[in-house]
Scaffold this motif. Structure first.
Motif, PDB file in Angstrom:
ATOM      1  N   VAL A  17       8.212   2.972 -16.316  1.00 26.28           N
ATOM      2  CA  VAL A  17       9.129   3.030 -15.178  1.00 26.28           C
ATOM      3  C   VAL A  17      10.576   2.902 -15.641  1.00 26.28           C
ATOM      4  O   VAL A  17      11.457   3.655 -15.207  1.00 26.28           O
ATOM      5  N   GLU A  18      10.852   1.976 -16.527  1.00 24.29           N
ATOM      6  CA  GLU A  18      12.221   1.784 -17.019  1.00 24.29           C
ATOM      7  C   GLU A  18      12.722   3.015 -17.768  1.00 24.29           C
ATOM      8  O   GLU A  18      13.889   3.407 -17.622  1.00 24.29           O
ATOM      9  N   ALA A  19      11.850   3.633 -18.560  1.00 29.31           N
ATOM     10  CA  ALA A  19      12.237   4.853 -19.278  1.00 29.31           C
ATOM     11  C   ALA A  19      12.472   5.994 -18.301  1.00 29.31           C
ATOM     12  O   ALA A  19      13.406   6.795 -18.467  1.00 29.31           O
ATOM     13  N   ALA A  20      11.649   6.069 -17.264  1.00 26.66           N
ATOM     14  CA  ALA A  20      11.821   7.115 -16.251  1.00 26.66           C
ATOM     15  C   ALA A  20      13.142   6.948 -15.519  1.00 26.66           C
ATOM     16  O   ALA A  20      13.838   7.932 -15.232  1.00 26.66           O
ATOM     17  N   ILE A  21      13.511   5.711 -15.223  1.00 26.39           N
ATOM     18  CA  ILE A  21      14.784   5.451 -14.541  1.00 26.39           C
ATOM     19  C   ILE A  21      15.961   5.913 -15.408  1.00 26.39           C
ATOM     20  O   ILE A  21      16.934   6.489 -14.905  1.00 26.39           O
ATOM     21  N   GLU A  22      15.881   5.682 -16.705  1.00 22.82           N
ATOM     22  CA  GLU A  22      16.943   6.132 -17.608  1.00 22.82           C
ATOM     23  C   GLU A  22      17.103   7.651 -17.547  1.00 22.82           C
ATOM     24  O   GLU A  22      18.222   8.173 -17.497  1.00 22.82           O
ATOM     25  N   ILE A  23      15.981   8.367 -17.538  1.00 20.10           N
ATOM     26  CA  ILE A  23      16.041   9.827 -17.460  1.00 20.10           C
ATOM     27  C   ILE A  23      16.616  10.260 -16.117  1.00 20.10           C
ATOM     28  O   ILE A  23      17.492  11.127 -16.043  1.00 20.10           O
ATOM     29  N   LEU A  24      16.142   9.651 -15.040  1.00 23.60           N
ATOM     30  CA  LEU A  24      16.620  10.009 -13.704  1.00 23.60           C
ATOM     31  C   LEU A  24      18.116   9.756 -13.556  1.00 23.60           C
ATOM     32  O   LEU A  24      18.842  10.581 -13.000  1.00 23.60           O
ATOM     33  N   ASP A  25      18.580   8.625 -14.040  1.00 26.13           N
ATOM     34  CA  ASP A  25      19.999   8.277 -13.923  1.00 26.13           C
ATOM     35  C   ASP A  25      20.889   9.193 -14.764  1.00 26.13           C
ATOM     36  O   ASP A  25      21.979   9.581 -14.334  1.00 26.13           O
ATOM     37  N   ASN A  26      20.431   9.526 -15.956  1.00 23.56           N
ATOM     38  CA  ASN A  26      21.282  10.271 -16.889  1.00 23.56           C
ATOM     39  C   ASN A  26      21.167  11.779 -16.761  1.00 23.56           C
ATOM     40  O   ASN A  26      22.131  12.510 -17.019  1.00 23.56           O
ATOM     41  N   GLU A  27      19.962  12.261 -16.355  1.00 22.81           N
ATOM     42  CA  GLU A  27      19.737  13.700 -16.378  1.00 22.81           C
ATOM     43  C   GLU A  27      19.259  14.286 -15.059  1.00 22.81           C
ATOM     44  O   GLU A  27      19.226  15.500 -14.895  1.00 22.81           O
ATOM     45  N   GLY A  28      18.873  13.431 -14.101  1.00 28.34           N
ATOM     46  CA  GLY A  28      18.430  13.929 -12.810  1.00 28.34           C
ATOM     47  C   GLY A  28      16.930  14.120 -12.725  1.00 28.34           C
ATOM     48  O   GLY A  28      16.216  14.098 -13.742  1.00 28.34           O
ATOM     49  N   GLU A  29      16.465  14.326 -11.494  1.00 29.50           N
ATOM     50  CA  GLU A  29      15.021  14.392 -11.257  1.00 29.50           C
ATOM     51  C   GLU A  29      14.356  15.577 -11.950  1.00 29.50           C
ATOM     52  O   GLU A  29      13.215  15.484 -12.391  1.00 29.50           O
ATOM     53  N   ALA A  31      14.811  16.688 -14.776  1.00 36.03           N
ATOM     54  CA  ALA A  31      14.572  16.396 -16.198  1.00 36.03           C
ATOM     55  C   ALA A  31      13.396  15.457 -16.411  1.00 36.03           C
ATOM     56  O   ALA A  31      12.928  15.292 -17.546  1.00 36.03           O
ATOM     57  N   LEU A  32      12.927  14.835 -15.333  1.00 38.82           N
ATOM     58  CA  LEU A  32      11.833  13.877 -15.477  1.00 38.82           C
ATOM     59  C   LEU A  32      10.501  14.610 -15.511  1.00 38.82           C
ATOM     60  O   LEU A  32       9.945  15.006 -14.489  1.00 38.82           O
ATOM     61  N   THR A  33      10.000  14.810 -16.702  1.00 38.90           N
ATOM     62  CA  THR A  33       8.667  15.372 -16.914  1.00 38.90           C
ATOM     63  C   THR A  33       7.887  14.394 -17.781  1.00 38.90           C
ATOM     64  O   THR A  33       8.474  13.554 -18.469  1.00 38.90           O
ATOM     65  N   PHE A  34       6.576  14.515 -17.740  1.00 41.88           N
ATOM     66  CA  PHE A  34       5.772  13.622 -18.564  1.00 41.88           C
ATOM     67  C   PHE A  34       5.989  13.924 -20.046  1.00 41.88           C
ATOM     68  O   PHE A  34       5.870  13.031 -20.882  1.00 41.88           O
ATOM     69  N   ARG A  35       6.313  15.152 -20.372  1.00 44.31           N
ATOM     70  CA  ARG A  35       6.611  15.491 -21.761  1.00 44.31           C
ATOM     71  C   ARG A  35       7.889  14.792 -22.215  1.00 44.31           C
ATOM     72  O   ARG A  35       7.943  14.202 -23.303  1.00 44.31           O
ATOM     73  N   ALA A  36       8.948  14.858 -21.366  1.00 45.26           N
ATOM     74  CA  ALA A  36      10.208  14.184 -21.714  1.00 45.26           C
ATOM     75  C   ALA A  36      10.018  12.678 -21.806  1.00 45.26           C
ATOM     76  O   ALA A  36      10.565  12.008 -22.677  1.00 45.26           O
ATOM     77  N   LEU A  37       9.213  12.156 -20.903  1.00 43.62           N
ATOM     78  CA  LEU A  37       8.941  10.722 -20.899  1.00 43.62           C
ATOM     79  C   LEU A  37       8.163  10.317 -22.146  1.00 43.62           C
ATOM     80  O   LEU A  37       8.447   9.283 -22.772  1.00 43.62           O
ATOM     81  N   ALA A  38       7.199  11.131 -22.526  1.00 42.86           N
ATOM     82  CA  ALA A  38       6.408  10.844 -23.724  1.00 42.86           C
ATOM     83  C   ALA A  38       7.283  10.860 -24.974  1.00 42.86           C
ATOM     84  O   ALA A  38       7.134  10.016 -25.869  1.00 42.86           O
ATOM     85  N   THR A  39       8.221  11.803 -25.016  1.00 40.16           N
ATOM     86  CA  THR A  39       9.144  11.877 -26.156  1.00 40.16           C
ATOM     87  C   THR A  39      10.006  10.621 -26.233  1.00 40.16           C
ATOM     88  O   THR A  39      10.193  10.034 -27.302  1.00 40.16           O
ATOM     89  N   ARG A  40      10.530  10.202 -25.085  1.00 41.79           N
ATOM     90  CA  ARG A  40      11.387   9.015 -25.046  1.00 41.79           C
ATOM     91  C   ARG A  40      10.623   7.764 -25.466  1.00 41.79           C
ATOM     92  O   ARG A  40      11.176   6.869 -26.115  1.00 41.79           O
ATOM     93  N   LEU A  41       9.360   7.692 -25.088  1.00 43.55           N
ATOM     94  CA  LEU A  41       8.552   6.506 -25.387  1.00 43.55           C
ATOM     95  C   LEU A  41       7.785   6.632 -26.699  1.00 43.55           C
ATOM     96  O   LEU A  41       7.051   5.710 -27.074  1.00 43.55           O
ATOM     97  N   ALA A  42       7.969   7.750 -27.382  1.00 47.42           N
ATOM     98  CA  ALA A  42       7.288   7.987 -28.659  1.00 47.42           C
ATOM     99  C   ALA A  42       5.778   7.812 -28.515  1.00 47.42           C
ATOM    100  O   ALA A  42       5.135   7.092 -29.275  1.00 47.42           O
TER     101      ALA A  42
END
Length: 218
Positions: A17-29, A31-42
């Motif tokens: 959730v915290e990683a998703a919020i970072e993506i939403l705040d910085n790049e918008g909805e 940009a929030l994909t599970f692939r992007a989230l997986a990359t951010r969370l390694a």
């Protein structure tokens, strides 16, 4: 233990959730994909699905994460509590513009229910008559969510680096030049548009609704 199991154990829903919020705040909805989230969370997308079923559930979780703390207050008087809740929502949407869009999509999500319950509790403290509870709660909730969401949307429309005062002054100048017979009211409030504070104007609207609620027939 396999690699997938290790990744699942390393993650938590809060981290996601915290990683998703970072993506939403910085790049918008968008940009929030599970692939992007997986990359951010390694990690792998499968490990995320272990905690969150889909994007809609993830958006509900992120919205709850930022909204519920914002509507927690210490005010003892119902009117002050309602103002605190309203400002909490206003400031949250200002900081996280994606919140308003998601709140409008799912009326039964936890964040919406929490807002309704917190506002409703104060209406009960004000001893609003039973027959007026739904109307009073709807008027208050719709105003708060609508105006806070619109304020956040307006802020996103301004080009980066735009000075708010300069922008409003320019709009006010345009209004003041409109035809006096066709737009008498718009011309009259033009200067107030240029000088107004968004949060103060927002609270003024809340107070108008509270005044109306206080004068409901018993």
């Amino acid at each position: 233990m396999g690699l997938t199991a290790m990744r699942k154990n390393a993650l938590s829903k809060q981290r996601i959730v915290e990683a998703a919020i970072e993506i939403l705040d910085n790049e918008g909805e968008s940009a929030l994909t599970f692939r992007a989230l997986a990359t951010r969370l390694a990690t792998g997308a499968g490990a995320i699905y272990w905690h969150v079923a889909d994007k809609n559930e993830l958006l509900s979780a992120t919205t709850e994460h930022v909204v519920v703390p914002a509507i927690t207050h210490s005010a003892s008087e119902p009117g002050d509590a309602i103002r605190a809740i309203a400002l909490g929502i206003f400031d949250t949407m200002d900081a996280h513009p994606w919140v308003g869009a998601h709140l409008s999509r799912a009326p039964s999500q936890t964040a919406i229910l929490a807002i309704i319950e917190r506002l409703g509790a104060q209406l009960l403290e004000l001893e609003v008559p039973e027959k007026h509870l739904f109307s009073a709660g709807s008027a208050l909730g719709n105003y708060i969510l609508g105006v806070a969401g619109q304020n956040a949307a307006n802020a996103r429309l301004l080009p980066a680096g735009t000075d708010r005062v300069d922008f409003l002054t320019a709009v006010a100048n345009e209004w003041s030049q409109l035809d006096a017979d066709q737009y008498p009211f718009v011309r009259r409030v033009a200067r107030q548009l240029a000088e107004h504070d968004d949060r103060e104007q927002f609270l003024a609207g809340v107070d108008l609704i509270l005044d109306g609620i206080a004068n409901l027939p018993r």
